[in-house]
Design an enzyme around this catalytic site. Structure first.
Site, PDB file in Angstrom:
ATOM      1  N   LYS A  21       0.903  -1.243   0.112  1.00 24.09           N
ATOM      2  CA  LYS A  21       0.062  -0.038   0.065  1.00 24.09           C
ATOM      3  C   LYS A  21       0.815   1.384   0.111  1.00 24.09           C
ATOM      4  O   LYS A  21       2.018   1.198   0.336  1.00 24.09           O
ATOM      5  CB  LYS A  21      -0.822  -0.009   1.308  1.00 24.09           C
ATOM      6  CG  LYS A  21      -1.922  -1.359   1.171  1.00 24.09           C
ATOM      7  CD  LYS A  21      -2.645  -1.311   0.064  1.00 24.09           C
ATOM      8  CE  LYS A  21      -3.724  -2.217  -0.064  1.00 24.09           C
ATOM      9  NZ  LYS A  21      -3.101  -3.760  -0.046  1.00 24.09           N
TER      10      LYS A  21
HETATM   11  C1  LIG Z   1      -9.228  -2.855  -1.814  1.00 23.57           C
HETATM   12  C2  LIG Z   1      -8.852  -3.684  -0.662  1.00 23.57           C
HETATM   13  N1  LIG Z   1      -9.445  -4.041   0.136  1.00 23.57           N
HETATM   14  C3  LIG Z   1      -8.858  -4.562   1.230  1.00 23.57           C
HETATM   15  C4  LIG Z   1      -7.576  -5.112   1.367  1.00 23.57           C
HETATM   16  C5  LIG Z   1      -7.239  -5.958   2.617  1.00 23.57           C
HETATM   17  O1  LIG Z   1      -6.307  -5.333   3.229  1.00 23.57           O
HETATM   18  P1  LIG Z   1      -5.375  -5.768   4.604  1.00 23.57           P
HETATM   19  O2  LIG Z   1      -4.448  -6.624   3.719  1.00 23.57           O
HETATM   20  O3  LIG Z   1      -4.677  -4.836   5.101  1.00 23.57           O
HETATM   21  O4  LIG Z   1      -6.492  -6.666   5.199  1.00 23.57           O
HETATM   22  C6  LIG Z   1      -7.076  -4.893   0.280  1.00 23.57           C
HETATM   23  C7  LIG Z   1      -5.401  -5.278   0.217  1.00 23.57           C
HETATM   24  O5  LIG Z   1      -4.755  -5.834   0.727  1.00 23.57           O
HETATM   25  C8  LIG Z   1      -7.305  -4.214  -0.702  1.00 23.57           C
HETATM   26  O6  LIG Z   1      -6.683  -3.906  -1.773  1.00 23.57           O
END
Ligand SMILES: Cc1ncc(COP(=O)(O)O)c(C=O)c1O
Length: 456
Positions: free
Chosen positions: A226
């Site tokens: 990110k």
């Molecule tokens: C659009 C989106 N939503 C949710 C997530 C989930 O994030 P996390 O890995 O922090 O749980 C991600 C990526 O990892 C994502 O790209």
């Protein structure tokens, strides 16, 4: 002379693009502060005397709350990160969590979404968007995307509303902003909760305002790919003290707080999760947040350079990038009817030139067998079989033709617009694209095995 790398020539780019995190002494400084303090979490999950006030205390106030040792609101660095995040996004409440997946679940749970409820979301996102809806046993309803932003198409949202619909989970995909004016109008008209998944869009603005601040709650991710990262981690923001209180309870073993004086409504979804962020993670977060604007500037500059130069190539549509958008990944829309060369052959040729391009997500979220076969909890196909959900909801290929067509035939994504990649790196990308697109006849002529496109 044949010099395309896929036909045996020299590749344009021989070294990898960088994907390592941008760090400096600031991360070290805050991490050392936590290590020297010997405080690695300091979350306390049991009630204290001023519990009611703590739970609705704005993040900036919580940062300086007298309890500096153990707290239901977390350790000192967690509260500092939250206060700075809240200031940055101009909201009273920022509540850190251990991932955006947890944050999305906590946000929906805090809004009281549960069994028998439908949540309308996009068909195209990372799978966690969809599975977070399942956590409190509600039903995802997937709708098609807008051709240009790849985010929820408001007209499709409106068409998907049923008497069971309780929420809209918007995703600001690839840094693009969804059409929040229309989505909020639909939500208000139908009395729906709006949660914004901003995992890929921290810092993107829609008509001047940060995404994440339009809906009832906004959720961010600090996973390693990110725009800023703590390895793993997430943040939920809201302007609503009732929702903030519930998110704080859900993240921190909420079930240990209520006594018998709490009514049934207040107990909803407090089933005792642990979504807490550690002090070490928060230390990275404070340092990374200070880099958000600069990281976003580099991403934007890289993406704008690519867009300006690639638009001249045949068969490629570049992103329009309205002002305020901070690109997360660089997507092109490819038209094989114009070039006469299949998309996967182009991807293979670019990859052979050393450019890590891909075709986007492996599949749409509803194409995951969990949804196609409706197998989530237990043998009984919960939550779809829940007696509270007396609807029939099936998922199948063909449900969202625009999104399917983008993934299967049209998308070319370039991932590495992230810093420290800069101008010189983008010039290699441009050289490789020009080389491939100036040799389309060669690509057409030669039989070749197409390697599986790079997947993120
Ligand atoms: C659009 C989106 N939503 C949710 C997530 C989930 O994030 P996390 O890995 O922090 O749980 C991600 C990526 O990892 C994502 O790209």
């Amino acid at each position: 002379m044949i010099d395309l790398a896929i036909l045996g020539g020299e590749p344009v780019r021989k070294r990898p693009f960088l994907s390592s995190v941008v760090v400096d002494d600031l991360e070290r400084q805050y991490l050392m502060e936590v290590i020297n303090r010997k405080e690695f979490s300091r979350f306390m999950g049991s009630p204290t005397k001023d519990m009611e006030r703590l739970l609705v205390m704005p993040s900036e106030e919580a940062e300086h709350h007298k309890n500096q040792y153990f707290s239901f609101l977390g350790g000192r660095m967690v509260r500092k990160f939250e206060a700075e995040f809240a200031r940055k996004f101009g909201v009273p409440f920022a509540i850190s969590v251990n991932s955006a997946t947890s944050g999305l679940s906590a946000a929906l749970g805090a809004a009281g979404i549960g069994p028998g409820d439908e949540v309308i979301t996009t068909s195209m996102s990372f799978n966690a968007t969809a599975t977070s809806i399942l956590l409190f046993n509600s039903i995802p309803v997937f709708v098609d995307v807008d051709q240009n932003t790849f985010c929820l198409n408001p007209a499709e949202v409106e068409r998907a509303i049923t008497p069971k619909t309780k929420a809209i989970l918007v995703v600001h995909l690839l840094g693009n902003a969804a059409d929040m004016d229309k989505i909020m109008a639909i939500a208000q008209k139908n009395n729906l909760v709006v949660v914004e998944d901003c995992a890929q869009a921290p810092g993107t603005r829609h008509k001047g305002n940060y995404v994440g601040t339009f809906g009832n709650l906004g959720v961010f991710s600090f996973q390693e790919t990110k725009n800023i990262t703590t390895g793993e981690g997430g943040m939920v923001i809201t302007k609503d003290s009732v929702l903030a209180k519930k998110v704080r309870l859900i993240r921190n073993h909420g079930e240990s707080i209520p006594d018998n004086s709490w009514d049934d409504h207040s107990l909803i979804n407090l089933v005792g999760m642990n979504f807490r962020m550690t002090e070490l993670t928060a230390a990275l977060g404070v340092a990374q947040l200070a880099k958000l604007d600069e990281n976003n500037r580099v991403r934007t500059e890289n993406a704008h350079l690519l867009a300006a130069q690639l638009q001249e190539l045949p068969g490629l549509k570049v992103p329009a990038y309205p002002s305020g958008v901070v690109p997360h990944v660089f997507p092109l829309i490819y038209d094989a009817h114009i070039t006469g060369v299949g998309r996967d052959r182009i991807l293979a040729a670019l990859r052979a030139e050393g450019i890590p391009v891909g075709s986007g997500y492996l599949r749409l979220m509803y194409e995951n067998p969990i949804f196609l076969r409706k197998v989530a909890y237990g043998k009984q196909h919960c939550p779809w079989s829940c007696h509270l959900y007396n609807f029939s909801r099936d998922y199948q290929p063909g449900d969202c033709p625009i999104a399917e067509n983008l993934l299967r035939e049209k998308f070319i994504w370039f991932y590495h617009i992230n810093p420290p990649n800069g101008n010189a790196d983008m010039n290699d990308v441009l050289c490789a694209f020009r080389k491939v697109f100036n040799n389309l006849d060669l690509l057409k002529k030669y039989e070749m095995d197409i390697e599986v496109p790079y997947k993120w």
